[in-house]
Design a protein around this motif. Sequence first.
Motif, PDB file in Angstrom:
ATOM      1  N   MET A 249       0.844  -1.196   0.000  1.00  0.00           N
ATOM      2  CA  MET A 249       0.000   0.000   0.000  1.00  0.00           C
ATOM      3  C   MET A 249       0.877   1.243   0.000  1.00  0.00           C
ATOM      4  O   MET A 249       1.861   1.328   0.749  1.00  0.00           O
ATOM      5  N   ASP A 250       0.507   2.203  -0.816  1.00  0.00           N
ATOM      6  CA  ASP A 250       1.186   3.494  -0.827  1.00  0.00           C
ATOM      7  C   ASP A 250       1.034   4.127   0.561  1.00  0.00           C
ATOM      8  O   ASP A 250      -0.085   4.241   1.069  1.00  0.00           O
ATOM      9  N   PRO A 251       2.113   4.534   1.198  1.00  0.00           N
ATOM     10  CA  PRO A 251       1.996   5.136   2.522  1.00  0.00           C
ATOM     11  C   PRO A 251       1.368   6.527   2.528  1.00  0.00           C
ATOM     12  O   PRO A 251       1.108   7.085   3.598  1.00  0.00           O
ATOM     13  N   VAL A 252       1.106   7.084   1.337  1.00  0.00           N
ATOM     14  CA  VAL A 252       0.392   8.359   1.229  1.00  0.00           C
ATOM     15  C   VAL A 252      -1.011   8.069   0.711  1.00  0.00           C
ATOM     16  O   VAL A 252      -1.190   7.422  -0.326  1.00  0.00           O
ATOM     17  N   ILE A 253      -2.005   8.539   1.450  1.00  0.00           N
ATOM     18  CA  ILE A 253      -3.405   8.294   1.087  1.00  0.00           C
ATOM     19  C   ILE A 253      -4.097   9.630   0.823  1.00  0.00           C
ATOM     20  O   ILE A 253      -3.505  10.699   1.004  1.00  0.00           O
ATOM     21  N   LEU A 254      -5.333   9.593   0.376  1.00  0.00           N
ATOM     22  CA  LEU A 254      -6.185  10.781   0.342  1.00  0.00           C
ATOM     23  C   LEU A 254      -7.016  10.759   1.613  1.00  0.00           C
ATOM     24  O   LEU A 254      -7.788   9.813   1.832  1.00  0.00           O
ATOM     25  N   GLY A 255      -6.859  11.748   2.447  1.00  0.00           N
ATOM     26  CA  GLY A 255      -7.566  11.710   3.714  1.00  0.00           C
ATOM     27  C   GLY A 255      -7.910  13.088   4.233  1.00  0.00           C
ATOM     28  O   GLY A 255      -7.336  14.095   3.828  1.00  0.00           O
ATOM     29  N   GLY A 256      -8.860  13.114   5.143  1.00  0.00           N
ATOM     30  CA  GLY A 256      -9.300  14.362   5.753  1.00  0.00           C
ATOM     31  C   GLY A 256     -10.793  14.327   6.005  1.00  0.00           C
ATOM     32  O   GLY A 256     -11.431  13.264   5.961  1.00  0.00           O
ATOM     33  N   ASN A 257     -11.370  15.490   6.253  1.00  0.00           N
ATOM     34  CA  ASN A 257     -12.788  15.591   6.605  1.00  0.00           C
ATOM     35  C   ASN A 257     -13.521  16.589   5.724  1.00  0.00           C
ATOM     36  O   ASN A 257     -12.980  17.643   5.376  1.00  0.00           O
ATOM     37  N   VAL A 258     -14.749  16.217   5.360  1.00  0.00           N
ATOM     38  CA  VAL A 258     -15.692  17.164   4.770  1.00  0.00           C
ATOM     39  C   VAL A 258     -16.739  17.432   5.853  1.00  0.00           C
ATOM     40  O   VAL A 258     -17.286  16.491   6.444  1.00  0.00           O
ATOM     41  N   ASP A 328     -10.911  19.476   4.104  1.00  0.00           N
ATOM     42  CA  ASP A 328      -9.440  19.434   4.151  1.00  0.00           C
ATOM     43  C   ASP A 328      -8.897  18.116   3.598  1.00  0.00           C
ATOM     44  O   ASP A 328      -7.772  17.712   3.921  1.00  0.00           O
ATOM     45  N   VAL A 329      -9.691  17.454   2.768  1.00  0.00           N
ATOM     46  CA  VAL A 329      -9.236  16.200   2.172  1.00  0.00           C
ATOM     47  C   VAL A 329      -8.066  16.487   1.233  1.00  0.00           C
ATOM     48  O   VAL A 329      -8.169  17.336   0.339  1.00  0.00           O
ATOM     49  N   ALA A 330      -6.971  15.786   1.425  1.00  0.00           N
ATOM     50  CA  ALA A 330      -5.751  16.034   0.649  1.00  0.00           C
ATOM     51  C   ALA A 330      -4.824  14.831   0.818  1.00  0.00           C
ATOM     52  O   ALA A 330      -5.031  14.002   1.699  1.00  0.00           O
ATOM     53  N   PRO A 331      -3.818  14.722  -0.048  1.00  0.00           N
ATOM     54  CA  PRO A 331      -2.827  13.666   0.179  1.00  0.00           C
ATOM     55  C   PRO A 331      -2.119  13.868   1.521  1.00  0.00           C
ATOM     56  O   PRO A 331      -1.717  14.996   1.865  1.00  0.00           O
ATOM     57  N   LEU A 332      -1.989  12.820   2.286  1.00  0.00           N
ATOM     58  CA  LEU A 332      -1.263  12.886   3.551  1.00  0.00           C
ATOM     59  C   LEU A 332      -0.804  11.486   3.931  1.00  0.00           C
ATOM     60  O   LEU A 332      -1.357  10.493   3.455  1.00  0.00           O
ATOM     61  N   PRO A 333       0.210  11.387   4.788  1.00  0.00           N
ATOM     62  CA  PRO A 333       0.670  10.058   5.191  1.00  0.00           C
ATOM     63  C   PRO A 333      -0.434   9.286   5.912  1.00  0.00           C
ATOM     64  O   PRO A 333      -1.175   9.851   6.717  1.00  0.00           O
ATOM     65  N   TYR A 334      -0.517   8.006   5.620  1.00  0.00           N
ATOM     66  CA  TYR A 334      -1.489   7.168   6.313  1.00  0.00           C
ATOM     67  C   TYR A 334      -1.286   7.230   7.822  1.00  0.00           C
ATOM     68  O   TYR A 334      -2.252   7.274   8.589  1.00  0.00           O
ATOM     69  N   VAL A 335      -0.036   7.266   8.273  1.00  0.00           N
ATOM     70  CA  VAL A 335       0.212   7.315   9.719  1.00  0.00           C
ATOM     71  C   VAL A 335      -0.325   8.603  10.332  1.00  0.00           C
ATOM     72  O   VAL A 335      -0.626   8.651  11.524  1.00  0.00           O
ATOM     73  N   ALA A 336      -0.469   9.666   9.525  1.00  0.00           N
ATOM     74  CA  ALA A 336      -1.006  10.922  10.054  1.00  0.00           C
ATOM     75  C   ALA A 336      -2.501  10.808  10.318  1.00  0.00           C
ATOM     76  O   ALA A 336      -2.996  11.270  11.355  1.00  0.00           O
ATOM     77  N   ILE A 337      -3.253  10.212   9.388  1.00  0.00           N
ATOM     78  CA  ILE A 337      -4.684  10.069   9.645  1.00  0.00           C
ATOM     79  C   ILE A 337      -4.928   9.069  10.774  1.00  0.00           C
ATOM     80  O   ILE A 337      -5.879   9.194  11.546  1.00  0.00           O
ATOM     81  N   GLN A 338      -4.022   8.088  10.910  1.00  0.00           N
ATOM     82  CA  GLN A 338      -4.161   7.114  11.979  1.00  0.00           C
ATOM     83  C   GLN A 338      -3.979   7.730  13.371  1.00  0.00           C
ATOM     84  O   GLN A 338      -4.467   7.191  14.362  1.00  0.00           O
ATOM     85  N   SER A 339      -3.293   8.835  13.457  1.00  0.00           N
ATOM     86  CA  SER A 339      -3.099   9.509  14.751  1.00  0.00           C
ATOM     87  C   SER A 339      -3.946  10.766  14.888  1.00  0.00           C
ATOM     88  O   SER A 339      -3.836  11.486  15.880  1.00  0.00           O
ATOM     89  N   SER A 340      -4.824  11.023  13.921  1.00  0.00           N
ATOM     90  CA  SER A 340      -5.575  12.281  13.919  1.00  0.00           C
ATOM     91  C   SER A 340      -6.565  12.398  15.071  1.00  0.00           C
ATOM     92  O   SER A 340      -6.935  13.501  15.464  1.00  0.00           O
TER      93      SER A 340
END
Length: 492
Positions: A249-258, A328-340
């Motif tokens: 899996m790419d360690p960069v995902i599309l993540g965030g909140n609408v 704020d949905v944008a490319p970000l590291p998966y580990v970042a959304i996991q600790s959000s």
Amino acid sequence: MKRRQFVAAGLTLAAAWPLRGFASVLKGVGDTPAKTLAGGEVVLPGSSIEALAASLRGDVLLPSNQDYDRTRRVWNALFDRNPALIVRCTGAADVRNAVNFAREHQLLTAVRAGGHSLSGKSSCDGGLVIDLQQMQGVRVEPETKRAYLESGSLLGQLDHECAGFGLATTAGTISHTGAAGLTLGGGLGRLGRRFGLACDNVASFDIVTADGRFLRASDHENSDLYWALRGGGGNFGIVTSLEYRLHEMDPVILGGNVVWPIEQARDVLRYFRDIAADAPEVVNLAPDLHWEPDGAKIAIEVCWSGDRVKGEAWLKKLRAFGKPVRDDVAPLPYVAIQSSGDGLLGAGQYYYIKSGMLTQLKDDGIDLIVDAFKRMPNWFLVFFDHCGGAYRNVAPAATAFPNRDMQFTLGALGIWPNRDGIEDNMAKMRTIWHELEPLTKGFYTNLSDQDTTMAHYRENYGANFERLVTVKAKYDPANLFRLNANVPPKMG
């Protein structure tokens, strides 16, 4: 070097090397009262406690010890427990010695890894706590796509090591959660629709059973135990390490909140329901209703773990739906959304939860959920988990985890900074949940609360319950490990 010089050098090194805890020494320990499995009291001879300490590389903590008060505290401050003693293990040998001590003295026994039990089962009053927090470490083998994890490790450690090799597996949503406890209860997570439950990705467990044996559980060894550990919780022993299958899996995902105003909540939830069922397995959508300083909001957290160009195209309609106030949905590291969510759900606060599974979500159910949220004050959070996808690729009888037909989970969570008014607040939550519970069918045991009874667990496990009882009777006939989503060792 001559032998005499070598020995002298060794003695000097041994004196200087920090071997604290390698042969833990307790002297002058008095007799200590403790609670038994049957609810009575036993007096533990000081000599027995001293012998236990001498058998460990880790520590035995008593209420008089300096680290006792800090160590006894768990993530959910609602449970302020005072065990008679705490054994801090550093490996499987320590775990075996602690289990043998607990069994020989018939002690009420709690097991703590991450300590995130929402129902307070990772500690106890007057009994023994077997603490695994010093057993931490994750090793990834990229060639075989395997991760080997010690049972005190946290999800953030697992995610970090895997991401370094472009690999991943399902691992919850809060990085300071214990990996072992999450996995034993099933293990929902942001990657679950793509890769399955955390327990679906375990290739083997190492475990110490109630009789002190050290066993490996896999498809080829102790397969009955392997089946039960995948969703059956901590009923069968203390897991000391886990082997996970990993996925590229790419360690960069599309993540965030609408985020939308609460006035749009009904329309947003209807839209979410309609797109969620057929959504690609690489996307996880997690709505929640919450309060912000300027009023209530509904948000949908996005985690798209596949091709980001395709993700941008698929998410376009969601992000344009209604009138969002924030995106704020944008490319970000998966580990970042996991600790959000780590800050919101930090240690030392007071938590109370009610939750269940949804096999469908009708318009009137959405109306009821939104109305219930609006009637609660700003310490109240309603959340959904997005299920389906790969969760359904495993038959209900293939593992102990029973709820493979779930479309969503529904949860109501109260969070308070202190105990002021807490009993009244929990009573309000029970009243509201009494209205919402008829929408649900079964529940996720990792989100069960202190009101959950053995009858609830039996109903939830359904057709898997009798088989769990059989495995329990084989590996823990005296129900030493009962502070969990408990399965009894006999039907009744």
